[in-house]
Design an enzyme around this catalytic site. Structure first.
Site, PDB file in Angstrom:
ATOM      1  N   SER A  88       0.768  -1.185   0.054  1.00 50.65           N
ATOM      2  CA  SER A  88      -0.120  -0.081   0.226  1.00 50.65           C
ATOM      3  C   SER A  88       0.813   1.298   0.051  1.00 50.65           C
ATOM      4  CB  SER A  88      -0.939   0.022   1.168  1.00 50.65           C
ATOM      5  OG  SER A  88      -0.298  -0.333   2.301  1.00 50.65           O
ATOM      6  N   THR A 190      -0.859   2.989   4.875  1.00 51.44           N
ATOM      7  CA  THR A 190       0.064   4.350   4.665  1.00 51.44           C
ATOM      8  C   THR A 190       0.824   4.419   5.679  1.00 51.44           C
ATOM      9  OG1 THR A 190      -2.014   5.300   3.705  1.00 51.44           O
ATOM     10  CG2 THR A 190      -0.322   6.832   4.472  1.00 51.44           C
ATOM     11  N   THR A 208       1.843   7.197   0.415  1.00 55.98           N
ATOM     12  CA  THR A 208       0.585   5.726  -0.002  1.00 55.98           C
ATOM     13  C   THR A 208       0.171   5.510  -1.191  1.00 55.98           C
ATOM     14  OG1 THR A 208      -1.504   5.127   0.808  1.00 55.98           O
ATOM     15  CG2 THR A 208      -1.427   7.150  -0.042  1.00 55.98           C
ATOM     16  N   ARG A 218      -8.420   8.783  -8.345  1.00 55.48           N
ATOM     17  CA  ARG A 218      -8.813   9.015  -6.939  1.00 55.48           C
ATOM     18  C   ARG A 218      -7.653   9.334  -6.207  1.00 55.48           C
ATOM     19  NH1 ARG A 218      -7.501   7.248  -1.784  1.00 55.48           N
ATOM     20  NH2 ARG A 218      -9.168   7.476  -0.386  1.00 55.48           N
ATOM     21  N   THR A 241      -4.146   7.828   8.647  1.00 57.16           N
ATOM     22  CA  THR A 241      -4.137   6.658   7.932  1.00 57.16           C
ATOM     23  C   THR A 241      -5.671   6.188   7.937  1.00 57.16           C
ATOM     24  OG1 THR A 241      -3.433   4.281   7.710  1.00 57.16           O
ATOM     25  CG2 THR A 241      -3.677   5.020   9.858  1.00 57.16           C
ATOM     26  N   GLY A 242      -5.960   5.506   6.885  1.00 56.50           N
ATOM     27  CA  GLY A 242      -7.496   4.935   6.885  1.00 56.50           C
ATOM     28  C   GLY A 242      -8.211   5.656   5.794  1.00 56.50           C
TER      29      GLY A 242
END
Ligand code: SD4
Length: 330
Positions: A88, A190, A208, A218, A241-242
């Protein structure tokens, strides 16, 4: 120290203001941002997830030699970007739904200089391109083809970022082509890394490949200054992160720093930002977000919506993973 917040110096305004603490729980720890009596823990480095251990080690090599935090954060996250096993970040990152690996990154120093790239293809270390944007252009962010052209002009090498294993994973995903992000595994790794150097200067970096199998084009929170990362040398630094969309909606990292400016500890500031995300979203299915923060005193913290988020911490006396506190279990 658990106290109520009283008077805080708001250096940006050059004056003194009374901050109401009515919106915060009384358990919140208070941190005075101009407390000269405090023992400062420095240097120190904190970063998201288990890969943060290796990244911290690279950052520490610079910090331990009294190097600058900006060099440390760049060197730290480059390790993760160049690790093909990490699916990732950087090379080996899972591609978008069209099979293209597109990378997002940003960097910020102690003087509010910042640089970012988004939707960058074929370049292994987007963080270093972001730094070049910061240092060699009057801009903050370059995206897509423009970012790649800039990187090539600056001497970065074109590299195929789609490894065999991420290609295989994408081909398997294509059999169903269902857009169903899975948290804490393929989609949420990330690296965000924050450092405080010997001189007391803060810097941060975030990088990331974003959500796996996202729509082409995106961009999440990670390259957006104020969302995925924010640094204010008077106060502290934070990164996220997330699910990037949720972080952007609340200007997440900038909010964490402002909460610290208003007296919250890094932990409580992250918690308050997470609770804001929870309040603003009716459907929290798969809505994992985690923040980490570091203040001017070298105090650190982290908090996430769901259990499972952890971060790596390194100082002269610590080198460990810490499980972040969280709001809810899955
Ligand atoms: C994004 N925030 O692109 C990133 C994804 C992430 O751990 O954090 N993964 O939305």
């Amino acid at each position: 120290m658990k106290t109520r917040r009283n008077f805080l110096k708001l250096s940006a305004l050059g004056g003194v203001a009374i901050i109401s603490n009515s919106c915060f729980s009384k358990e919140n720890e208070s941190v005075k941002i101009n407390d000269t009596s405090k023992n400062v823990i420095k240097p120190i480095v904190i970063s998201t997830w288990i890969h943060g251990m290796e990244a911290n080690a690279a950052a520490w090599e610079i910090l331990a030699k009294k190097g600058n935090s900006i060099d440390a954060v760049e060197a730290g996250v480059r390790v993760t970007e160049s690790d093909p096993e990490n699916s990732s970040v950087g090379i080996g990152g899972l591609p978008d739904r069209d099979g293209k690996v597109t990378l997002d990154a940003c960097i910020m120093d102690h003087e509010n200089n910042c640089g970012a790239v988004a939707c960058l293809q074929d370049i292994e270390n987007p963080i270093s391109v972001a730094r070049k944007v910061m240092e060699d252009t009057p801009h903050v962010m370059l995206v897509g083809d423009g970012a790649k052209q800039f990187a090539l002009e600056k001497g970065f090498k074109e590299t195929n970022l789609l490894t065999n294993s991420s290609k295989t994973a994408w081909e398997k995903w294509k059999e169903e082509s269902k857009y169903q992000p899975v948290i804490n595994s393929e989609n949420h790794d990330t690296i965000g890394l924050l450092a405080l150097d010997e001189k007391g200067n803060l810097a941060g970096a975030c990088t990331t490949s974003g959500m796996a199998y996202k729509l082409h084009g995106r961009v999440g929170d990670s390259p957006i200054i104020g969302a995925g990362l924010f640094v204010d040398n008077e106060v502290g630094a934070a990164c996220a992160t997330g699910v990037g969309e949720a972080v952007i909606r609340i200007a997440g990292s900038a909010i964490v720093v402002e909460l610290m400016r208003n007296g919250l500890s890094p932990n409580d500031a992250c918690k308050e930002a997470v609770q804001r995300i929870i309040k603003k979203h009716k459907d929290l299915t798969n809505m994992q977000v985690g923040f980490i923060a570091l203040n001017k005193y070298g105090e650190t913290g982290g908090y996430s919506v769901y259990a499972g988020f952890n971060y790596a911490l390194k100082s002269s006396s610590q080198n460990e993973m810490v499980d972040a506190k969280f709001d809810r279990n899955w």
